[in-house]
Design an enzyme around this catalytic site. Structure first.
Site, PDB file in Angstrom:
ATOM      1  N   ASP A  33     -22.327  -5.645 -11.926  1.00 38.00           N
ATOM      2  CA  ASP A  33     -20.959  -6.179 -12.003  1.00 38.00           C
ATOM      3  C   ASP A  33     -20.782  -6.872 -13.349  1.00 38.00           C
ATOM      4  OD1 ASP A  33     -18.582  -7.913 -11.495  1.00 38.00           O
ATOM      5  OD2 ASP A  33     -18.865  -7.326  -9.408  1.00 38.00           O
ATOM      6  N   ASN A  34     -19.625  -6.729 -13.984  1.00 37.57           N
ATOM      7  CA  ASN A  34     -19.418  -7.422 -15.267  1.00 37.57           C
ATOM      8  C   ASN A  34     -18.794  -8.806 -15.074  1.00 37.57           C
ATOM      9  OD1 ASN A  34     -16.762  -6.896 -14.680  1.00 37.57           O
ATOM     10  ND2 ASN A  34     -16.326  -5.677 -16.507  1.00 37.57           N
ATOM     11  N   SER A  36     -15.936  -9.689 -14.345  1.00 35.20           N
ATOM     12  CA  SER A  36     -14.589  -9.874 -14.901  1.00 35.20           C
ATOM     13  C   SER A  36     -13.638 -10.465 -13.865  1.00 35.20           C
ATOM     14  CB  SER A  36     -14.030  -8.543 -15.431  1.00 35.20           C
ATOM     15  OG  SER A  36     -13.985  -7.585 -14.395  1.00 35.20           O
ATOM     16  N   SER A 126      -7.815   3.587  -1.698  1.00 32.90           N
ATOM     17  CA  SER A 126      -6.853   2.643  -1.142  1.00 32.90           C
ATOM     18  C   SER A 126      -5.735   3.390  -0.426  1.00 32.90           C
ATOM     19  CB  SER A 126      -6.260   1.833  -2.299  1.00 32.90           C
ATOM     20  OG  SER A 126      -5.122   1.140  -1.872  1.00 32.90           O
ATOM     21  N   TYR A 150      -2.120   1.197 -11.208  1.00 33.55           N
ATOM     22  CA  TYR A 150      -3.280   0.924 -10.347  1.00 33.55           C
ATOM     23  C   TYR A 150      -3.452   2.059  -9.333  1.00 33.55           C
ATOM     24  CZ  TYR A 150      -5.991  -0.775  -6.418  1.00 33.55           C
ATOM     25  OH  TYR A 150      -6.903  -0.857  -5.398  1.00 33.55           O
ATOM     26  N   LYS A 154      -6.444   5.181  -8.812  1.00 32.99           N
ATOM     27  CA  LYS A 154      -7.193   5.533  -7.597  1.00 32.99           C
ATOM     28  C   LYS A 154      -7.002   7.013  -7.277  1.00 32.99           C
ATOM     29  CE  LYS A 154      -9.033   1.628  -6.674  1.00 32.99           C
ATOM     30  NZ  LYS A 154     -10.480   1.491  -6.830  1.00 32.99           N
ATOM     31  N   ASN A 180      -5.356  -3.068   4.508  1.00 36.48           N
ATOM     32  CA  ASN A 180      -5.220  -4.400   3.886  1.00 36.48           C
ATOM     33  C   ASN A 180      -6.386  -5.321   4.252  1.00 36.48           C
ATOM     34  OD1 ASN A 180      -2.484  -3.155   3.831  1.00 36.48           O
ATOM     35  ND2 ASN A 180      -1.975  -5.056   2.804  1.00 36.48           N
ATOM     36  N   LEU A 201      -0.674 -11.339   0.494  1.00 39.56           N
ATOM     37  CA  LEU A 201      -0.111 -12.239   1.497  1.00 39.56           C
ATOM     38  C   LEU A 201      -1.127 -13.257   2.055  1.00 39.56           C
ATOM     39  CD1 LEU A 201       2.304 -12.982   3.273  1.00 39.56           C
ATOM     40  CD2 LEU A 201       1.568 -11.195   4.876  1.00 39.56           C
ATOM     41  N   GLY A 308       8.794  -1.925  -5.447  1.00 38.45           N
ATOM     42  CA  GLY A 308       7.651  -1.050  -5.169  1.00 38.45           C
ATOM     43  C   GLY A 308       7.080  -1.197  -3.758  1.00 38.45           C
ATOM     44  N   ASP A 309       7.515  -2.251  -3.008  1.00 30.96           N
ATOM     45  CA  ASP A 309       6.981  -2.450  -1.656  1.00 30.96           C
ATOM     46  C   ASP A 309       7.534  -1.405  -0.684  1.00 30.96           C
ATOM     47  OD1 ASP A 309       5.312  -4.533  -2.069  1.00 30.96           O
ATOM     48  OD2 ASP A 309       6.464  -6.025  -0.943  1.00 30.96           O
TER      49      ASP A 309
HETATM   50  P1  NAD Z   1     -12.666  -7.644  -6.640  1.00 32.97           P
HETATM   51  O1  NAD Z   1     -11.916  -7.777  -7.909  1.00 32.97           O
HETATM   52  O2  NAD Z   1     -12.992  -8.867  -5.870  1.00 32.97           O
HETATM   53  O3  NAD Z   1     -14.043  -6.854  -6.913  1.00 32.97           O
HETATM   54  C1  NAD Z   1     -14.175  -5.889  -7.910  1.00 32.97           C
HETATM   55  C2  NAD Z   1     -15.419  -6.239  -8.706  1.00 32.97           C
HETATM   56  O4  NAD Z   1     -15.582  -5.257  -9.741  1.00 32.97           O
HETATM   57  C3  NAD Z   1     -15.329  -7.602  -9.392  1.00 32.97           C
HETATM   58  O5  NAD Z   1     -16.487  -8.341  -9.066  1.00 32.97           O
HETATM   59  C4  NAD Z   1     -15.251  -7.281 -10.880  1.00 32.97           C
HETATM   60  O6  NAD Z   1     -15.885  -8.267 -11.665  1.00 32.97           O
HETATM   61  C5  NAD Z   1     -15.963  -5.936 -10.929  1.00 32.97           C
HETATM   62  N1  NAD Z   1     -15.559  -5.072 -12.059  1.00 32.97           N
HETATM   63  C6  NAD Z   1     -14.306  -4.743 -12.451  1.00 32.97           C
HETATM   64  N2  NAD Z   1     -14.355  -3.915 -13.516  1.00 32.97           N
HETATM   65  C7  NAD Z   1     -15.671  -3.705 -13.787  1.00 32.97           C
HETATM   66  C8  NAD Z   1     -16.360  -2.952 -14.765  1.00 32.97           C
HETATM   67  N3  NAD Z   1     -15.706  -2.266 -15.695  1.00 32.97           N
HETATM   68  N4  NAD Z   1     -17.702  -2.946 -14.740  1.00 32.97           N
HETATM   69  C9  NAD Z   1     -18.398  -3.661 -13.811  1.00 32.97           C
HETATM   70  N5  NAD Z   1     -17.789  -4.403 -12.873  1.00 32.97           N
HETATM   71  C10 NAD Z   1     -16.444  -4.431 -12.859  1.00 32.97           C
HETATM   72  O7  NAD Z   1     -11.884  -6.594  -5.725  1.00 32.97           O
HETATM   73  P2  NAD Z   1     -12.112  -6.179  -4.204  1.00 32.97           P
HETATM   74  O8  NAD Z   1     -10.952  -6.657  -3.432  1.00 32.97           O
HETATM   75  O9  NAD Z   1     -13.479  -6.530  -3.760  1.00 32.97           O
HETATM   76  O10 NAD Z   1     -11.968  -4.603  -4.354  1.00 32.97           O
HETATM   77  C11 NAD Z   1     -13.075  -3.745  -4.509  1.00 32.97           C
HETATM   78  C12 NAD Z   1     -12.565  -2.337  -4.723  1.00 32.97           C
HETATM   79  O11 NAD Z   1     -11.745  -1.947  -3.632  1.00 32.97           O
HETATM   80  C13 NAD Z   1     -11.685  -2.183  -5.981  1.00 32.97           C
HETATM   81  O12 NAD Z   1     -11.975  -0.921  -6.573  1.00 32.97           O
HETATM   82  C14 NAD Z   1     -10.279  -2.187  -5.416  1.00 32.97           C
HETATM   83  O13 NAD Z   1      -9.386  -1.466  -6.233  1.00 32.97           O
HETATM   84  C15 NAD Z   1     -10.479  -1.505  -4.072  1.00 32.97           C
HETATM   85  N6  NAD Z   1      -9.460  -1.886  -3.072  1.00 32.97           N
HETATM   86  C16 NAD Z   1      -9.225  -3.202  -2.801  1.00 32.97           C
HETATM   87  C17 NAD Z   1      -8.244  -3.560  -1.882  1.00 32.97           C
HETATM   88  C18 NAD Z   1      -7.946  -5.000  -1.587  1.00 32.97           C
HETATM   89  O14 NAD Z   1      -6.861  -5.287  -1.071  1.00 32.97           O
HETATM   90  N7  NAD Z   1      -8.823  -5.943  -1.870  1.00 32.97           N
HETATM   91  C19 NAD Z   1      -7.513  -2.558  -1.225  1.00 32.97           C
HETATM   92  C20 NAD Z   1      -7.793  -1.226  -1.509  1.00 32.97           C
HETATM   93  C21 NAD Z   1      -8.776  -0.890  -2.441  1.00 32.97           C
HETATM   94  N1  UDP Z   2       4.313 -10.481   0.940  1.00 29.31           N
HETATM   95  C1  UDP Z   2       5.198 -11.522   0.967  1.00 29.31           C
HETATM   96  N2  UDP Z   2       4.971 -12.595   0.137  1.00 29.31           N
HETATM   97  C2  UDP Z   2       3.894 -12.666  -0.682  1.00 29.31           C
HETATM   98  C3  UDP Z   2       2.984 -11.598  -0.691  1.00 29.31           C
HETATM   99  C4  UDP Z   2       3.221 -10.512   0.129  1.00 29.31           C
HETATM  100  O1  UDP Z   2       6.183 -11.497   1.691  1.00 29.31           O
HETATM  101  O2  UDP Z   2       3.748 -13.658  -1.416  1.00 29.31           O
HETATM  102  C5  UDP Z   2       4.533  -9.334   1.851  1.00 29.31           C
HETATM  103  C6  UDP Z   2       4.713  -8.019   1.115  1.00 29.31           C
HETATM  104  O3  UDP Z   2       6.074  -7.838   0.778  1.00 29.31           O
HETATM  105  C7  UDP Z   2       4.198  -7.006   2.132  1.00 29.31           C
HETATM  106  C8  UDP Z   2       3.102  -7.785   2.876  1.00 29.31           C
HETATM  107  O4  UDP Z   2       3.369  -9.156   2.632  1.00 29.31           O
HETATM  108  O5  UDP Z   2       5.222  -6.690   3.066  1.00 29.31           O
HETATM  109  C9  UDP Z   2       1.696  -7.455   2.386  1.00 29.31           C
HETATM  110  O6  UDP Z   2       1.658  -7.645   0.975  1.00 29.31           O
HETATM  111  P1  UDP Z   2       0.283  -7.571   0.158  1.00 29.31           P
HETATM  112  O7  UDP Z   2       0.622  -7.750  -1.270  1.00 29.31           O
HETATM  113  O8  UDP Z   2      -0.712  -8.491   0.768  1.00 29.31           O
HETATM  114  O9  UDP Z   2      -0.242  -6.080   0.454  1.00 29.31           O
HETATM  115  P2  UDP Z   2       0.395  -4.669   0.028  1.00 29.31           P
HETATM  116  O10 UDP Z   2       1.846  -4.830  -0.157  1.00 29.31           O
HETATM  117  O11 UDP Z   2      -0.319  -4.290  -1.214  1.00 29.31           O
HETATM  118  O12 UDP Z   2       0.080  -3.779   1.176  1.00 29.31           O
END
Ligand code: NAD
Ligand code: UDP
Length: 351
Positions: A33-34, A36, A126, A150, A154, A180, A201, A308-309
């Site tokens: 992990d970097n 970031s 995702s 984003y 994916k 989620n 949320l 975008g929601d």
């Molecule tokens: P997060 O940001 O907590 O974890 C991602 C990790 O990747 C971080 O620790 C970050 O430092 C590391 N990272 C980012 N770019 C990097 C790079 N170039 N090299 C090495 N490390 C790097 O996010 P998360 O919520 O744990 O999500 C994990 C994965 O799941 C992500 O790919 C995200 O897009 C995907 N995802 C997350 C959600 C969500 O709601 N949390 C939903 C759908 C998909």
């Molecule tokens: N939402 C909200 N207020 C916030 C954040 C999210 O009302 O401050 C709502 C958003 O419009 C959506 C739901 O909560 O209907 C889930 O949003 P989130 O960003 O957590 O997930 P995603 O929209 O990416 O599924």
């Protein structure tokens, strides 16, 4: 011999919980992990929770030489690839950063995996790849479309994995499409630690509850849903972590099956699987559940819809059940309780 797995992004929110689940399931792990969007403290806490120091490499998935060094010095069964940037708004402002990190970074990782003949992969996809769904619940054959960089990143990676599976039947890849993810480890020691004001949320609600934020803005109350607010499929991060263990177990099983046959054939290729509960919960329902477990009132106001929601989004979780023998177990109450436990024990996250 235990299977060893490289966890890119393993210091992050979902990765850290998955490290614990993998350790409990007897996998050996190396975290890459970097930092970031995470901190070394997350690594320390994972080590405390599992009772031994985990192997951690601070590095970027775009750093070919470092990746080569890691692959040369370990015999990996496969990779769980979490590393990526995930903020939708930031991706609109900095598309090149997102394509570079999430798409080029993944290509780089796949190239090094090819070099070292490690061709088992679990990728963090995702539900965002479904865009605005035509019907609910969403199953894996639903049309894919994305509206922001984003989501595009994916979707692009999914296409790359599909092409790779066609080009070389040695690859076994599962794209887990998360709905989620919310909640935290029951210990309260690891959880989600947004660097800025949360976009999502659940962390927003918990920061209002702890008093760091004044009130929640609810984006729209005129959706065609149970109470007018958006509906999502919230899934406990611990259940999600178990989904990764199930995906690795599935790959292992398929590969062993394949090896015991006289004619080898590719069994997995590219396999997309939803990880969700199959149940939708509205914004107001989540607030009410959170108030009940925390005993805190969550002040809120209705504002206009967020651009975008979508109105509603929840998974068909049948494929995960039949193929991975996995299903989510934890309830909305568990999700709120564990989020609140983490938030109250760590008001400033890992700081
Ligand atoms: P997060 O940001 O907590 O974890 C991602 C990790 O990747 C971080 O620790 C970050 O430092 C590391 N990272 C980012 N770019 C990097 C790079 N170039 N090299 C090495 N490390 C790097 O996010 P998360 O919520 O744990 O999500 C994990 C994965 O799941 C992500 O790919 C995200 O897009 C995907 N995802 C997350 C959600 C969500 O709601 N949390 C939903 C759908 C998909
Ligand atoms: N939402 C909200 N207020 C916030 C954040 C999210 O009302 O401050 C709502 C958003 O419009 C959506 C739901 O909560 O209907 C889930 O949003 P989130 O960003 O957590 O997930 P995603 O929209 O990416 O599924």
């Amino acid at each position: 011999m235990k299977n060893k797995v490289l966890i890119t992004g393993g210091a992050g929110y979902i990765g850290s919980h998955t490290c614990i689940a993998l350790h409990e399931a007897d996998y050996d792990i190396v975290v890459y992990d970097n930092l970031s969007n995470s901190s070394r403290e997350a690594i320390n806490r994972i080590s405390t929770l599992i009772g031994q120091n985990i192997e951690f490499v601070e590095g970027d998935i775009r750093d070919t030489e470092l990746l080569r060094k890691i692959f040369a010095s370990h015999e990996f069964f496969g990779v769980i690839h979490f590393a990526g940037l995930k903020a939708v708004g930031e991706s609109v402002a900095k598309p090149l950063l997102y394509y570079n990190n999430n798409v080029s970074g993944t290509i780089n990782l796949l190239e090094v995996m090819t070099e070292y003949n490690v061709k088992n992969l679990v990728f963090s996809s995702s539900a965002t790849v479904y865009g605005d769904p035509e019907s609910l619940p969403i199953d894996e054959s639903s049309k894919r479309s994305c509206t922001n960089p984003y989501g595009q990143s994916k979707l692009m990676v999914e296409h790359i994995l599909e092409d790779l599976a066609i080009s070389d039947t040695g690859w076994n890849m599962i794209a887990l499409r998360y709905f989620n993810p919310v909640g935290a480890h029951t210990s309260g020691k690891i959880g989600e630690d947004p660097k800025d004001i949360p976009n999502n949320l659940m962390p927003y609600i918990s920061q209002v509850a702890i008093g760091k934020l004044d009130k929640l803005n609810i984006f729209g109350n005129d959706y065609p849903t149970v109470d007018g607010t958006g509906v999502r499929d919230f899934i406990h991060v611990t259940d999600l972590a178990q989904g990764h263990v199930a995906a690795l177990n599935y790959l292992d099983k398929q590969i062993n099956l394949n090896e015991s046959r006289t004619i080898q054939k590719n069994l997995v290729g590219f396999l997309p699987i939803n990880l969700g509960t199959g149940k939708g919960t509205s914004v107001l329902e989540l607030i009410s559940a959170f108030s009940d477990v925390s005993g805190k009132t969550i002040p809120y106001q209705f504002t206009s819809r967020r651009s975008g929601d979508i109105s509603s989004c929840y998974a068909s979780a049948d494929k995960a059940k039949s193929l991975l023998e996995w299903q989510a177990k934890l309830s909305i109450t568990d999700m709120c309780k564990d989020t609140w436990h983490w938030q109250s024990m760590n008001p400033n996250g890992y700081e």
